[in-house]
Design a protein around this motif. Sequence first.
Motif: not given
Length: 189
Positions: A89, A91, A98, A100, A138, A160
């Motif tokens: 997706h 944002h 983001e 991770y 991503h 999302h």
Amino acid sequence: MLNPEKLLSHFNPVTGEILGAPPVQRHLHDLRGCFADLAAFAAAAAAGNPLLYSVAAVEPASGQGDLHYGVGRLMPGKIGDEYYLTKGHLHSWREAAEFYLGLTGDGVMLLEDEASGESRMVPLRPHGVVYVPGHTAHRTMNVGQTPLTYLGVYPAKAGHDYGAIAQRNFRCVVVERNGQPTMIERKAL
Ligand code: PA5
Ligand code: MN
């Protein structure tokens, strides 16, 4: 207000469970249109509908400056030569970045700049942090033999957006070539 219930959560890095956070589950049939090899997908989908991944999210507050986070668990496997993957997706609030953090297993992330289509494959492993900039689609892939788990942290207002990816998919795919995860252009398949 410092509500103790919002300050601490407990997750299991192996199962991907977060206490009190019901997981969203995605099965193979939910990933229709994501994999490049349509014949391989059709054959696998006809044979069954296994669980591919689950995500448990925590949303302590949803103000302008707040953060949300989630733990994902993606199973090992392939459709044709392409590794099991998440939908992927952008944002909804495109500026939202983001990070991770890899917890267990061996994964990669496919990152694609929305404007230019520039693509990168980045390893997602324990003790590694992948920084996903804003405006970047991503998707996560499990390139190992065991479940991949990871923690993702993002602005509460990120949202999302699956629509753009559902329409055009990622420009590149990650496939196994000579035993190695390899990123190639979708149109080169
Ligand atoms: O917010 C994120 O980027 C992650 O928690 C993802 O939601 C998770 O990896 C599942 O992927 P997707 O939302 O693309 O199905
Ligand atoms: Mn995200």
